[in-house]
Motif scaffolding. Structure first.
Motif, PDB file in Angstrom:
ATOM      1  N   GLY B 466     -34.346 -15.276  28.039  1.00  0.00           N
ATOM      2  CA  GLY B 466     -34.521 -15.232  26.589  1.00  0.00           C
ATOM      3  C   GLY B 466     -35.367 -14.034  26.175  1.00  0.00           C
ATOM      4  N   SER B 467     -35.503 -13.747  24.909  1.00  0.00           N
ATOM      5  CA  SER B 467     -35.033 -14.622  23.872  1.00  0.00           C
ATOM      6  C   SER B 467     -33.532 -14.471  23.658  1.00  0.00           C
ATOM      7  N   SER B 468     -32.914 -15.613  23.347  1.00  0.00           N
ATOM      8  CA  SER B 468     -31.469 -15.568  23.151  1.00  0.00           C
ATOM      9  C   SER B 468     -31.010 -16.804  22.368  1.00  0.00           C
ATOM     10  N   THR B 469     -29.990 -16.577  21.594  1.00  0.00           N
ATOM     11  CA  THR B 469     -29.341 -17.696  20.910  1.00  0.00           C
ATOM     12  C   THR B 469     -27.968 -17.888  21.540  1.00  0.00           C
ATOM     13  N   VAL B 470     -27.718 -19.080  22.035  1.00  0.00           N
ATOM     14  CA  VAL B 470     -26.437 -19.361  22.703  1.00  0.00           C
ATOM     15  C   VAL B 470     -25.620 -20.276  21.803  1.00  0.00           C
ATOM     16  N   ASN B 471     -24.432 -19.837  21.475  1.00  0.00           N
ATOM     17  CA  ASN B 471     -23.557 -20.634  20.605  1.00  0.00           C
ATOM     18  C   ASN B 471     -23.046 -21.873  21.322  1.00  0.00           C
ATOM     19  N   GLN B 472     -22.786 -22.903  20.537  1.00  0.00           N
ATOM     20  CA  GLN B 472     -22.111 -24.092  21.076  1.00  0.00           C
ATOM     21  C   GLN B 472     -20.746 -24.174  20.425  1.00  0.00           C
ATOM     22  N   TYR B 473     -19.749 -24.532  21.223  1.00  0.00           N
ATOM     23  CA  TYR B 473     -18.377 -24.477  20.752  1.00  0.00           C
ATOM     24  C   TYR B 473     -17.711 -25.848  20.788  1.00  0.00           C
ATOM     25  N   GLN B 474     -16.745 -25.981  19.886  1.00  0.00           N
ATOM     26  CA  GLN B 474     -15.919 -27.180  19.890  1.00  0.00           C
ATOM     27  C   GLN B 474     -15.230 -27.312  21.254  1.00  0.00           C
ATOM     28  N   ASN B 475     -15.182 -28.509  21.788  1.00  0.00           N
ATOM     29  CA  ASN B 475     -14.604 -28.798  23.101  1.00  0.00           C
ATOM     30  C   ASN B 475     -15.404 -28.162  24.242  1.00  0.00           C
ATOM     31  N   GLY B 476     -16.605 -27.644  23.941  1.00  0.00           N
ATOM     32  CA  GLY B 476     -17.479 -27.098  24.978  1.00  0.00           C
ATOM     33  C   GLY B 476     -17.048 -25.761  25.547  1.00  0.00           C
ATOM     34  N   THR B 477     -16.072 -25.127  24.929  1.00  0.00           N
ATOM     35  CA  THR B 477     -15.587 -23.849  25.456  1.00  0.00           C
ATOM     36  C   THR B 477     -15.345 -22.873  24.304  1.00  0.00           C
ATOM     37  N   PRO B 478     -15.636 -21.610  24.524  1.00  0.00           N
ATOM     38  CA  PRO B 478     -15.426 -20.649  23.434  1.00  0.00           C
ATOM     39  C   PRO B 478     -13.954 -20.434  23.103  1.00  0.00           C
ATOM     40  N   ASN B 479     -13.054 -20.860  23.976  1.00  0.00           N
ATOM     41  CA  ASN B 479     -11.626 -20.742  23.704  1.00  0.00           C
ATOM     42  C   ASN B 479     -10.940 -22.016  24.146  1.00  0.00           C
ATOM     43  N   TYR B 480     -10.337 -22.722  23.224  1.00  0.00           N
ATOM     44  CA  TYR B 480      -9.521 -23.848  23.661  1.00  0.00           C
ATOM     45  C   TYR B 480      -8.097 -23.651  23.158  1.00  0.00           C
ATOM     46  N   LEU B 481      -7.180 -24.222  23.904  1.00  0.00           N
ATOM     47  CA  LEU B 481      -5.774 -23.980  23.639  1.00  0.00           C
ATOM     48  C   LEU B 481      -5.264 -24.918  22.540  1.00  0.00           C
ATOM     49  N   ASP B 482      -4.793 -24.330  21.453  1.00  0.00           N
ATOM     50  CA  ASP B 482      -4.185 -25.107  20.383  1.00  0.00           C
ATOM     51  C   ASP B 482      -2.671 -25.022  20.540  1.00  0.00           C
TER      52      ASP B 482
END
Lengths: 268, 804
Positions: B466-482
């Motif tokens: 740190g210092s750092s801000t870490v994003n949280q993503y839907q489904n726990g992954t920055p890329n999910y397959l739609d």
């Protein structure tokens, strides 16, 4: 404010001395796809959906229009008119902050899309015209500048211009400039001055400035379209299809937009 | 995991057994340095051979050797490629220190001690495979684009190493990515080894002493990249006399000055280059407003601090700038500094401790109007402390071990207005910090006169701080397959749902890897051997680059919460055979490489000034395999090599081509190179190289449609088509002038002036090899076209080189 960064200008400059040749290449065959271009506008009777089909890349035939589809936006049916265009009932007007759902039934398949009609950024209609001598890559003439304001951190819009001159006809399309704006790198709740990049006009020209709000999907689409229209080069990003917000394997865009036009004459 | 720990224990145990044996046997040690007789430069990899025992050792990177033998009298032969050998009778009844100077072979040398240079069978007998060393003198004979001597262009003519585009110094090794290559200059990582958007490398041929490239069987002392190591060493400077050399070319010139600070004890070298091709741009209608140049400077000095200590300080500074009037511009620079301290703990234990600084930065400026302008910068800075120890047990056994710690500071982007009227507000993406540790042990052991092995283990740890801000993503992954959207019924979606903040200095993410390395050589005869190797490598820094050319737009990003370390496993099997008393070398190597967590860029990714870059890349897999054939002749009037590689390299990633395997962009099934140099007379040398390669893969347009009034292409699967095959012939003629003697001048006491003219032609038969293929609509006819861009037609050049 991303798209004003004309990265691919490098390609032209650096590789001006490199050479190009048209070559014959074999490409795989592709199945036809439905092309959807649909808009819901806050301007009365300006909303429409146009349907056509893709053709093979080297085909010399015109992209065929689709005239036998069933098109619906929310609860309003859009009826076929001509040239693949489907329109709603007379007096149809888009409403700000409303979600719009598009459904297209064609050839036994259903295609759908969603777009939110976001409000437009504030445009200060006090436009300024300043005469410039020829500089860098801009011709001599009047520049156009105006002030605009974002209201929050996640607003998107795009801008186009077209103009006519006493010496030339109106342009049918408005693709001379396409500038997308987001509020990421820009102050908001504060008026921001902006010069339309590289636009230079003559006295007595009439300029049409068109601002449209958009959602993130449309913003990404217009950025990609702008990249694509500048052409590929050794410095370009790898080729990629335009993003689409249409389900079912169709290409194109469905966008709900708040629209404002300004038509101004350059007074000498 | 237990299995891996067992391997490490066995390795350490085995080493300690050898250590104990050594002590019991009561051997005596001969140690010292081997140097060039004329310049005093340390010779790397010089051979020390014991005739009676048919065994020996080689010098390390600092020219140091150590040989422990049982009591007795032995004939020791000291030799180095291109140099006369020296033979000494040594009594091993006590420890000796013996420094040797070897003289470069000249026809006029007839000293009693110096015998004719004979080719050795090192390529067959050494316990290494997939490594190639080229003599810098050979490199200087190879015809190169615009006459600029370039080691990177030379290695691209070797099997398994391929240029990433016509005239480009970026390269791929055995199907790896461009960023899978570790490039070291005096131990400092060079993050962008390119000048002029990749047409020249940062390496000035006049300042380089030695280099070698590992494309497999990578020793445990190296780490951090998946595919290869290019280890370049700068000259130390002539410690005996002052000399100068340089070259004047059409587009750039260079000058090198070196000499002793204190004769035979300390020396220096300064070498600089500067291009001036922008001087010609005003004569071009298209380029008259373009400003572009590159320049670089190498400095190195060394001091002998006593019998056991030596200090080396070296640095590199390089800068590129390209611009269009004041409208726009970009530039980049590499800066490295290395301080190295050699210490001999004993005649058997040699150490080197280094402090290394590396910085790579780029800037991009745009100045369209008074209120529309900005400058954007990006940089990566490393501070490294490392120690390497080398224990020479015996001619049979050589142990290397050490460790390193690197502090990475990555500034992914800062943007600020150039003028106060600009609508662009200052902004900066958060700086990223990381610590990178490694420890290794590497043991070379000759089990018998025929069987030898080099085996080791590297442990690497990478921590985000740190210092750092870490994003949280839907489904726990920055890329999910739609599965609803996308042309092929699926698309990668990113949706940030929150973030976590980590304080300054706190470690919020740790990755580690165990990297076993193994090389085994079995000598079938004195002229042939079979070799096998395995290595696992981890890579914690990743280059985000979409274009083939180096534009300075690319940037490095660290492994973090979402971007996993890349990992590769490679096995290789080779057969090595020499003919005509080692005059001709032949080898064939087969390899298979698996890569996991490769960094693949999403279609249409938005990479510039993006604070969540993890959403624009997807985790992929890679596999590559191939066969490499190599025939080389290094002695005589005609020298050169023939190299042929047949290979395949593929990638697979979710959301790309529906998850199917697809060809890597630089996958080339066939790659053939032929390099030949012939000495027509004492003063005339002719060289040529020829390359033939399968065309690169590219993404074709398969359809078109109209939206917003524009005709746009519909692209097919990624890399599903091939550009036409590549072929090119280059030629050069070197005319050596007669040496002339002149009166001493200033520092130059024995002034002998040597000059040479190098006339070269790149792409002799003007082949228009494609760099890219783009799909465009002809504005005049409205027809869709495939347009090939080629960068070079025939390019002649002339350079005058001098030395005094």
């Amino acid at each position: 404010m991303k798209n004003i960064i004309l990265y691919s200008l490098f390609a032209f400059i650096i590789f001006a001395s490199s050479c190009t040749e048209v070559i014959q290449v074999d490409i795989p065959a592709s199945a036809d796809r439905l092309v959807v271009e649909g808009y819901v506008s806050t301007e009365k009777d300006s909303s429409y959906v146009q349907l056509s089909k893709t053709v093979s890349y080297f085909s010399t035939s015109v992209n065929p229009f689709v005239n036998n589809a069933f098109v619906k936006v929310n609860n309003d049916t859009f009826f076929y008119t001509t040239n693949g265009i489907y329109r709603p009932h007379a007096g149809y007007t888009g409403i700000v902050n409303t979600p719009y759902y598009l459904t297209v039934n064609y050839s036994g398949k259903t295609y759908s899309s969603l777009s939110i009609l976001n409000p437009l950024i504030k445009i200060d209609s006090t436009f300024k015209f300043i005469y410039h001598e020829k500089e860098l890559i801009a011709e001599a003439g009047y520049s156009v500048s105006f002030n605009f304001m974002f209201h929050d951190a996640n607003q998107y819009t795009y801008f186009r211009d077209g103009f006519n001159s006493p010496k030339s006809l109106w342009r049918d399309s408005l693709y001379s400039q396409l500038v997308t704006f987001d509020s990421k790198s820009t102050k908001y709740n504060e008026l921001i001055p902006f010069d339309v990049p590289l636009l230079r006009l003559n006295a007595n020209d009439t300029v049409l400035l068109m601002f449209r709000s958009c959602d993130l999907n449309a913003f990404n689409y217009y950025n990609a379209l702008s990249d694509m229209s500048r052409g590929g080069s050794p410095f370009s990003n790898p080729p990629a299809n335009l993003p689409t917000n249409i389900t079912g394997g169709a290409v194109g865009l469905f966008a709900a937009q708040e629209v404002r036009h300004f038509r101004i004459r350059i007074a000498p | 995991m237990n299995f891996k720990i067992h391997i490490l224990i066995i390795l350490l145990f085995g080493t300690s057994v050898v250590f104990a044996q050594q002590k019991r046997e009561g051997k005596h040690t001969l140690s010292g340095n081997i140097k060039d007789a004329k310049t005093g430069e340390d010779l790397i990899g010089a051979s020390i051979y014991v005739e009676e025992l048919k065994t020996g050792t080689i010098t390390n990177t600092y020219g140091f050797y150590s040989l422990s033998l049982p009591k007795g009298n032995y004939s020791i032969i000291f030799s180095y490629t291109g140099y006369g050998l020296v033979k000494k009778q040594i009594d091993f009844s006590e420890d000796h220190k013996l420094n040797i100077e070897l003289a470069e072979i000249k026809r006029e040398l007839k000293e009693v001690e110096v015998n004719a240079d004979k080719p050795d069978n090192k390529n067959v007998s050494q316990t290494k495979m997939s490594v190639i060393k080229l003599d810098i003198k050979e490199v200087k004979k190879i015809p190169i684009l615009l006459g600029e001597v370039d080691i990177v262009k030379a290695i691209q003519l070797l099997p398994g190493i391929q240029a990433a585009g016509d005239g480009n110094t970026l390269y791929t090794v055995r199907g790896g990515n461009i960023d899978h290559n570790l490039v070291l200059l005096d131990e400092a990582v060079v993050y962008n080894p390119s000048h002029v958007v990749g047409f020249f490398s940062v390496f000035n041929g006049d300042a380089i002493k030695d280099f070698e490239i590992y494309k497999g069987g990578i020793p445990a002392e190296y780490g951090g990249r998946l595919a290869s190591v290019l280890d370049v060493h700068l000259k130390e400077g002539n410690s005996k006399e002052y000399t100068a050399n340089g070259g004047i070319g059409i587009l750039s010139s260079r000058f090198t000055f070196e000499g002793p600070i204190e004769k035979n004890k300390s020396s220096f070298i300064v070498s600089a280059r500067r291009s001036y091709y922008d001087l010609f741009f005003p004569f071009s209608k298209d380029l008259k407003d373009v400003t572009t140049y590159f320049g670089d400077l190498n400095i190195k000095t060394n001091f002998k601090l006593g019998e056991k200590d030596k200090l080396y300080i070296s640095g590199y500074m390089g800068r590129d700038k390209i611009g269009l009037s004041s409208l726009l511009g970009f530039g980049w620079g590499n800066y490295t500094a290395t301080a190295r301290w050699n210490h001999m703990f004993s005649s058997k234990l040699f150490s080197n401790t280094s402090f290394v600084f590396t910085n790579y930065d780029y800037n991009f400026d745009l100045n369209i109007a008074k209120n529309l302008n900005f400058t954007r910068t990006n940089q990566i800075t490393d501070y490294t402390l490392k120690t390497d120890l080398n224990y020479f047990f015996s001619p049979k056994s050589n142990l290397k071990f050490g460790g390193s710690a690197t502090y990475h500071i990555l500034d992914p982007g800062k943007i600020k207005p150039i003028t106060s009227e600009s609508a662009i507000t200052p902004d900066a993406l958060p700086t990223k910090y990381a610590l990178d540790y490694a420890a290794y042990v590497n043991h070379k052991y000759n089990f018998s006169s025929r069987l030898s092995a080099e085996y080791g283990m590297r442990v690497s740890i990478f921590q985000n701080i740190g210092s750092s801000t870490v994003n949280q993503y839907q489904n726990g992954t920055p890329n999910y397959l739609d599965k609803n959207y996308g042309l092929n019924g699926e698309i990668l979606i990113s949706n940030i749902i929150g973030s976590s903040y980590y304080n300054s200095g706190s470690i919020y993410n740790t990755n580690y890897g165990l990297e076993p390395r193994l090389n085994i050589t079995y000598l079938v005869s004195d002229e042939s051997s079979v070799k096998v190797s395995y290595n696992r490598t981890f890579q914690y820094l990743h280059l985000i680059q979409t274009t083939a050319a180096s534009t300075g737009q690319e940037f490095w990003t660290p492994t973090d919460t979402y971007i996993k370390p890349q990992m590769a496993d490679q096995v290789a099997l080779g057969y090595f055979r020499n003919f005509m008393e080692n005059a001709i070398e032949f080898s064939v190597e087969g390899y298979y490489k698996w890569m996991t967590n490769t960094v693949e860029i999403k279609d249409g990714a938005d990479l510039q000034f993006n604070n969540h870059i993890e959403t624009e890349i997807v985790e992929g897999k890679g596999r590559s395999y191939g066969l490499e054939f190599f025939v080389r002749k290094q002695r005589g009037k005609t020298t050169g090599w023939l190299s042929y590689t047949i290979s395949k390299s593929e990638r697979q990633a979710e959301g790309v081509n529906n998850g199917d395997w697809y060809a890597y962009r630089f996958d080339r099934t066939h790659y053939l190179t032929f390099v030949v140099s012939h000495e027509l007379s004492k003063r005339v040398n002719v060289s040529a190289n020829f390359i033939y390669a399968t065309g690169d893969s590219y993404t074709p347009a398969i359809g078109s449609y109209v939206v917003n009034g524009l005709q746009v292409p519909l692209y097919g699967d990624r890399n599903s088509a091939r550009v036409p095959n590549y072929n090119r012939l280059d030629l050069s003629v070197t005319l050596l002038q007669k040496k002339t003697e002149a009166k001493p001048l200033w520092l130059f006491e024995k002034r002998k002036f040597e000059g040479s003219w190098v006339f070269s032609v790149f792409n002799l038969y003007n082949q228009h090899n494609p760099y890219t293929i783009n799909f465009k609509t002809n504005p005049d006819t409205g027809a869709n076209e495939a347009v090939k861009t080629y960068l070079f037609g025939i390019v002649p050049s002339v350079t005058y080189n001098f030395k005094f």
